[in-house]
Design a protein around this motif. Structure first.
Motif, mmCIF file in Angstrom:
data_model
loop_
_atom_site.group_PDB
_atom_site.id
_atom_site.type_symbol
_atom_site.label_atom_id
_atom_site.label_comp_id
_atom_site.label_asym_id
_atom_site.label_seq_id
_atom_site.Cartn_x
_atom_site.Cartn_y
_atom_site.Cartn_z
ATOM 1 N N TYR A 4 0.746 -1.201 -0.004
ATOM 2 C CA TYR A 4 -0.046 -0.158 0.045
ATOM 3 C C TYR A 4 0.738 1.216 0.203
ATOM 4 C CZ TYR A 4 -2.705 3.837 1.846
ATOM 5 O OH TYR A 4 -3.625 5.165 2.169
ATOM 6 N N THR A 5 0.510 2.381 -0.843
ATOM 7 C CA THR A 5 1.444 3.260 -0.883
ATOM 8 C C THR A 5 0.494 4.604 -0.834
ATOM 9 O OG1 THR A 5 1.569 3.316 -3.213
ATOM 10 C CG2 THR A 5 3.326 2.472 -2.012
ATOM 11 N N TYR A 6 0.777 5.604 -0.118
ATOM 12 C CA TYR A 6 0.270 7.028 -0.155
ATOM 13 C C TYR A 6 1.132 8.075 -0.131
ATOM 14 C CZ TYR A 6 -2.240 11.025 2.015
ATOM 15 O OH TYR A 6 -2.700 12.145 2.270
ATOM 16 N N ALA A 7 0.938 8.915 -0.923
ATOM 17 C CA ALA A 7 1.820 10.327 -1.024
ATOM 18 C C ALA A 7 1.206 11.449 -1.254
ATOM 19 C CB ALA A 7 2.729 10.011 -2.237
ATOM 20 N N ASP A 8 1.330 12.547 -0.784
ATOM 21 C CA ASP A 8 0.863 13.824 -0.772
ATOM 22 C C ASP A 8 1.799 15.104 -0.666
ATOM 23 O OD1 ASP A 8 -1.072 15.917 -1.297
ATOM 24 O OD2 ASP A 8 -2.455 14.797 0.024
ATOM 25 N N ALA A 9 1.560 16.043 -1.447
ATOM 26 C CA ALA A 9 2.480 17.208 -1.184
ATOM 27 C C ALA A 9 2.117 17.857 -0.048
ATOM 28 C CB ALA A 9 2.238 18.154 -2.434
ATOM 29 N N GLY A 10 2.557 17.620 1.101
ATOM 30 C CA GLY A 10 2.239 18.278 2.565
ATOM 31 C C GLY A 10 0.948 17.796 2.857
ATOM 32 N N GLY A 11 0.383 18.486 3.981
ATOM 33 C CA GLY A 11 -0.781 18.335 4.535
ATOM 34 C C GLY A 11 -0.612 18.602 5.963
ATOM 35 N N ARG A 12 -1.668 17.819 6.936
ATOM 36 C CA ARG A 12 -1.669 18.082 8.390
ATOM 37 C C ARG A 12 -1.727 16.972 9.023
ATOM 38 N NH1 ARG A 12 -7.213 21.498 9.663
ATOM 39 N NH2 ARG A 12 -6.375 21.026 11.437
ATOM 40 N N LEU A 13 -0.892 16.755 9.865
ATOM 41 C CA LEU A 13 -0.900 15.534 10.872
ATOM 42 C C LEU A 13 -1.709 15.581 11.919
ATOM 43 C CD1 LEU A 13 3.166 15.456 11.038
ATOM 44 C CD2 LEU A 13 1.287 14.101 9.289
ATOM 45 N N ASP A 14 -2.855 15.156 11.884
ATOM 46 C CA ASP A 14 -3.728 15.259 13.016
ATOM 47 C C ASP A 14 -4.959 14.208 13.035
ATOM 48 O OD1 ASP A 14 -5.326 16.122 10.816
ATOM 49 O OD2 ASP A 14 -6.525 17.891 11.791
ATOM 50 N N GLN A 15 -4.490 13.159 12.306
ATOM 51 C CA GLN A 15 -5.331 11.957 12.411
ATOM 52 C C GLN A 15 -4.782 10.524 12.253
ATOM 53 O OE1 GLN A 15 -8.403 12.474 9.263
ATOM 54 N NE2 GLN A 15 -9.513 10.256 9.671
ATOM 55 N N ASP A 16 -5.022 9.390 12.871
ATOM 56 C CA ASP A 16 -4.377 8.460 13.033
ATOM 57 C C ASP A 16 -4.672 7.706 11.448
ATOM 58 O OD1 ASP A 16 -3.884 8.589 15.485
ATOM 59 O OD2 ASP A 16 -5.463 7.335 16.302
ATOM 60 N N PHE A 17 -3.578 6.908 11.168
ATOM 61 C CA PHE A 17 -3.761 5.958 9.815
ATOM 62 C C PHE A 17 -4.122 4.779 10.538
ATOM 63 C CE2 PHE A 17 -1.395 3.006 7.333
ATOM 64 C CZ PHE A 17 -2.177 3.045 6.139
ATOM 65 N N VAL A 18 -5.121 4.110 9.791
ATOM 66 C CA VAL A 18 -5.492 2.891 10.043
ATOM 67 C C VAL A 18 -5.560 1.983 8.931
ATOM 68 C CG1 VAL A 18 -7.364 1.192 10.897
ATOM 69 C CG2 VAL A 18 -6.886 3.394 12.152
ATOM 70 N N PHE A 19 -4.833 0.705 9.035
ATOM 71 C CA PHE A 19 -4.984 -0.333 7.750
ATOM 72 C C PHE A 19 -5.466 -1.596 8.077
ATOM 73 C CE2 PHE A 19 -2.792 -3.667 5.463
ATOM 74 C CZ PHE A 19 -2.875 -2.911 4.052
ATOM 75 N N TYR A 20 -6.602 -1.782 7.569
ATOM 76 C CA TYR A 20 -7.426 -3.151 7.943
ATOM 77 C C TYR A 20 -7.208 -4.155 6.799
ATOM 78 C CZ TYR A 20 -10.764 -0.860 11.047
ATOM 79 O OH TYR A 20 -11.333 -0.165 12.138
ATOM 80 N N TYR A 21 -6.991 -5.298 7.065
ATOM 81 C CA TYR A 21 -6.852 -6.278 6.063
ATOM 82 C C TYR A 21 -7.665 -7.411 6.569
ATOM 83 C CZ TYR A 21 -2.882 -8.036 8.998
ATOM 84 O OH TYR A 21 -2.147 -8.436 9.898
ATOM 85 N N MET A 22 -8.379 -8.156 5.630
ATOM 86 C CA MET A 22 -9.054 -9.463 5.910
ATOM 87 C C MET A 22 -8.631 -10.654 5.484
ATOM 88 S SD MET A 22 -13.241 -9.720 5.770
ATOM 89 C CE MET A 22 -13.549 -8.363 6.999
ATOM 90 N N LEU A 23 -8.323 -11.672 6.202
ATOM 91 C CA LEU A 23 -7.953 -13.030 5.498
ATOM 92 C C LEU A 23 -9.348 -13.755 4.901
ATOM 93 C CD1 LEU A 23 -5.794 -14.231 8.492
ATOM 94 C CD2 LEU A 23 -5.146 -12.874 6.565
ATOM 95 N N GLU A 24 -8.745 -14.554 3.867
ATOM 96 C CA GLU A 24 -10.040 -15.387 3.427
ATOM 97 C C GLU A 24 -10.661 -16.176 4.431
ATOM 98 O OE1 GLU A 24 -8.773 -17.582 0.177
ATOM 99 O OE2 GLU A 24 -8.409 -16.159 -1.276
ATOM 100 N N GLU A 25 -12.102 -16.454 4.218
ATOM 101 C CA GLU A 25 -12.875 -17.319 5.020
ATOM 102 C C GLU A 25 -12.320 -18.683 4.927
ATOM 103 O OE1 GLU A 25 -16.716 -16.604 4.865
ATOM 104 O OE2 GLU A 25 -16.509 -14.380 4.247
#
Length: 806
Positions: free
Chosen positions: A231-252
């Motif tokens: 997973y990649t995320y990139a931006d030209a600046g911004g604000r640091l005021d919110q948690d980053f959450v990464f979910y992933y689900m395994l197959e059933e």
């Protein structure tokens, strides 16, 4: 030398929508960033870049953070940077580049680190320090950021990362917990990154991953191979005021299993292991009536907005089974029973409870002990009882001794679940209460999918648990282990256990437990390797597990404070991790020689780096029970589609969101978040008899999803209806923007609409990003206005209306 403090609790809210599509509009007062004294005339330090690289590798995660600070002043400054402490994070590396000087970190006792830092700073030498401030934050101090120059910082920490009901969750914490009022009054905030922000997550999984989700970050996901995603995320600046959450689900349909990762450098030294146990046990839904007591913290920062949630509470209570009973306990300086006693969810009892809820006010301190004590009263031994504690406060009234909490809950026949809100919440105390009761708790971020968290909690409350669970390993000597007297194992739990082993060889692993009074035994045979050099970082994770075990025993009154501190100090230095008793001092090589400090961490970092290069495809914990002799005959628990939560739940979530909207502003703050989450928790009773299997509708929806779709929407990830998802779905990344006619300031606006059959809800909210003012409105059925008001210090009229219709 000037001194400036840098603060980083988090969330890239300047570039992303927030919780439930509403919270981007709340004030930025609780965000993180660079902090400078309120009355300082110095130019604030600027954050030029912020880069995060994460590797999730079958049971644990490695997080590397690198950022660049710019000093715009014509003189050097001393800077302090803060970051929330990950709950089980082991801070293991610190490198700082200040001009041409490279500073690398070594862990020593906290007192020694403080002394060396002060001496080096007074002598004008380059020096930095990393320490831990209890459970709340890491603190990084840089003695001198060059005038008109920059300093680059890099730090690394490891943490175990268990799966819950087939769902993995990684959180990079950025959001300020908001519990330090003194600091908030002293420091001013600048939370912007000038140039670039990036996050990269490399997910290595031994089992197929069906879908991933990042609630508020529109990054991209690519499949490297069938077991690796990036997973990649990139931006030209911004604000640091919110948690980053990464979910992933395994197959059933994955098997119950036992997995393990080991490290043993040579056959003349002990080895370390991390054992990951995913039970495959048939736990049935609970039958018959159950009792639920909700303990709600309403201290200090409670606003008068609970009245707006009464209709939502009513709809939740109406979903309880006729055989169920409930109590609602509120606490601040003291605790009191809103419902007086156990009551059934009859229309008359519901009406009476709503009157009590309307009477709640905000005042006083936080007496968690009295809230828990009162909640445990009048338990019926013939009924299944569940206590749900919701708080984000630090206990500061009444009995505050952790040992008293342990004694209060130890041996209680109650299903205990705790919910902690905010990054500065007192998780050591909550962990102690869970240890005493065999319960479980969840730290909830404002960036989490609330509907997902509710679905995960639903199964734990609605299904049987394993009791008196105890693990044993025979055949190979193991020692210094996580407590193998596990107690309770809940639906969907994955257990992570650490220990050391004396020598390689065959061993029998045996889990003995009871389900509905019947004894069950699950066992298998595994092999501990003579040597294994793929994952030397396991030693640090084992050491941190031991540190937390020691601190837990101290809190429970089972270990003297002096002995506990010495044991923690010894482990921290030996395995080079930052603890409450150790700090990391970063200096040039010659400075370490001058102070006679052994370069233990330099050797460990080198060994860990070499292992990553030699074994780039090392897969962390791997299955060690063979399919021919599995430890479990059943499949492991999975979400299984989750099941529909119905139109009433959508309205309930919206009502909770009403309070959550204000939760990141003081004084509404913590109690707002508590009220919003408590409402959603009340709905859990509706699922007591829910089945974990898919409905035909959800199965059909999943089968029609494009196979190439990896990063899913909230609806697709959690397998909920469109209406349910749209209550929780973040607003579009590109916010609607208007210019105020009176002052030209930018304002952000967004709205949501939720409809299912005849239920329609539209939300209207906007906040001026450079003022403490905003608007909120809630309309049901497109014609019934429920709420509509402007909040904040500026009374300027805001008349923009966005319906949110597509």
């Amino acid at each position: 030398m000037k001194r400036i403090q840098l603060g980083f609790p988090f969330s890239f809210a300047g570039r992303a929508a927030s919780l439930l599509g509403l919270l981007t509009l709340s004030a930025a007062a609780q965000a993180a960033g660079i902090l400078t004294p309120v009355n300082s005339s110095d130019l604030p330090v600027q954050l030029e870049s912020h880069h995060v690289r994460v590797v999730i590798n079958n049971g644990f995660a490695r997080t590397e953070v690198e950022q660049t600070f710019l000093n715009p002043n014509a003189f050097p400054i001393e800077a302090i940077y803060q970051a929330p402490v990950p709950e089980k994070g082991a801070l293991s590396e610190l490198t700082i580049w200040a001009g041409e000087t490279v500073l690398q970190g070594e862990v020593v006792s906290k007192d020694e680190a403080d002394r060396i830092y002060q001496e080096e700073k007074e002598q004008g030498n380059e020096v930095a320090k990393a320490s831990q401030d209890a459970y709340q934050r890491f603190e990084f101090m840089v003695a001198s950021v060059p005038a008109k120059g920059s300093a680059r910082m890099r730090y690394v920490y490891y943490e175990p990362l268990p799966i819950d009901t087939g769902v993995g969750r990684y959180t990079y914490r950025l959001e300020e917990g908001g519990t330090d009022e003194a600091a908030a009054s002293f420091w001013t905030l600048q939370d912007s990154v000038n140039k670039d922000v990036s996050i990269e997550v490399l997910l290595k999984s031994a089992w197929p991953v069906s879908k991933t989700r990042t609630p508020h970050f529109a990054g991209s996901v690519e499949a490297i191979d069938e077991r690796t995603l990036r997973y990649t995320y990139a931006d030209a600046g911004g604000r640091l005021d919110q948690d980053f959450v990464f979910y992933y689900m395994l197959e059933e349909g994955l098997p119950g299993r036992l997995e393990m990762v080991t490290y043993r450098e040579t056959d003349d030294k002990p080895g370390a292991f991390m054992m990951v146990m995913t039970p495959g046990v048939d736990l049935a839904p609970l039958e018959g009536g159950s009792d639920y007591v909700f303990a709600l913290d309403v201290s200090g920062s409670m606003s008068g907005k609970l009245q707006t949630l009464v209709s939502g509470v009513k709809k939740a209570l109406q979903q309880l089974n006729a055989n169920d009973r409930f109590r609602i306990v509120a606490f601040n300086n003291r605790a009191w029973d809103l419902t007086r006693d156990w009551i059934s969810a009859s229309p008359e009892n519901v009406a009476a409870s709503l009157v009590e809820l309307e009477s709640l006010g905000a005042n006083g301190g936080t007496n968690v002990y009295d809230g828990v004590r009162r909640s445990l009263g009048s338990l019926d031994s013939d009924r299944v009882s569940t206590l749900i504690l919701v708080t984000d406060g630090v206990t500061n009234e009444g009995i505050v001794d952790p040992a008293a909490f342990y004694k209060l809950l130890h041996g209680q026949d109650v299903r205990f679940y705790g919910y902690l809100l905010g990054n500065s919440s007192n998780w050591p105390l909550m962990r102690l209460m869970c240890e005493a009761s065999g319960g479980a708790y969840r730290a909830v971020s404002n960036s989490d999918d609330i509907i997902g968290e509710i679905l995960l909690a639903k199964n734990k409350i609605a299904y049987q648990s394993m009791h008196h669970a105890e693990l044993s390993i025979d055949g190979t000597r193991v020692f210094d282990v996580t407590d193998f007297k596990i107690g309770k194992i809940h639906y969907g739990d994955q257990l992570t256990l650490f220990g050391r082993y004396e020598a390689g060889g065959e061993a029998r692993v045996r889990l003995k437990t009871r389900i509905s009074g019947e004894e069950r035994i699950y066992e298998t045979h595994i092999t501990f390797p003579d040597t294994d050099t793929s994952h030397p970082e396991i030693e640090r994770l084992w050491a941190m597990d031991q540190v937390q075990k020691i601190e837990l025993n101290e809190m429970a009154g089972l270990l003297r404070t002096g002995e506990a501190k010495e044991a923690v100090r010894s482990l921290g230095v030996a395995y080079q991790i930052v603890t409450n008793e150790t700090s990391m001092i970063a200096m040039a090589d010659e400075s370490f020689d001058r102070h006679g400090i052994q370069r233990r961490n330099l050797e460990r970092v080198s060994r860990e780096g070499a292992a990553r290069q030699v074994n780039p495809n090392a897969r962390g914990a791997q299955r060690v029970d063979s399919p021919a002799q599995p430890m479990y005959q059943q499949r492991s628990h999975s979400m299984g589609g989750g099941g529909s939560v119905g139109p009433w739940f959508a309205i309930l979530l919206a009502s909770g969101a009403t309070l959550l909207l204000f939760s990141r502003r003081k004084p509404a703050g913590s109690a707002g978040r508590l009220g919003g989450l408590a409402l959603t928790l009340l709905a859990l009773g509706a699922y007591q008899h829910a089945d974990a299997t898919d409905s035909a509708e959800h199965a059909m929806r999943r089968s029609s999803l494009p196979s190439s779709s990896i990063d899913r929407s909230i609806e697709e990830f959690w397998s909920v209806s469109e209406a349910e998802a749209r209550v929780d779905e973040p607003a579009p990344r590109a916010a609607l923007v208007t210019e105020s006619q009176t002052d030209g300031r930018r304002s952000e606006s967004s709205s949501r609409e939720c409809s299912e059959k005849n239920d329609t809800m539209s939300l209207d909210q906007r906040r001026h990003t450079r003022s403490d003012r905003g608007r909120f409105g809630l309309t049901l059925f497109d014609r019934l206005p429920i709420i509509g008001f402007v909040w904040g210090n500026d009374s300027e009229n805001v008349d923009d209306r966005f319906s949110g219709r597509k």
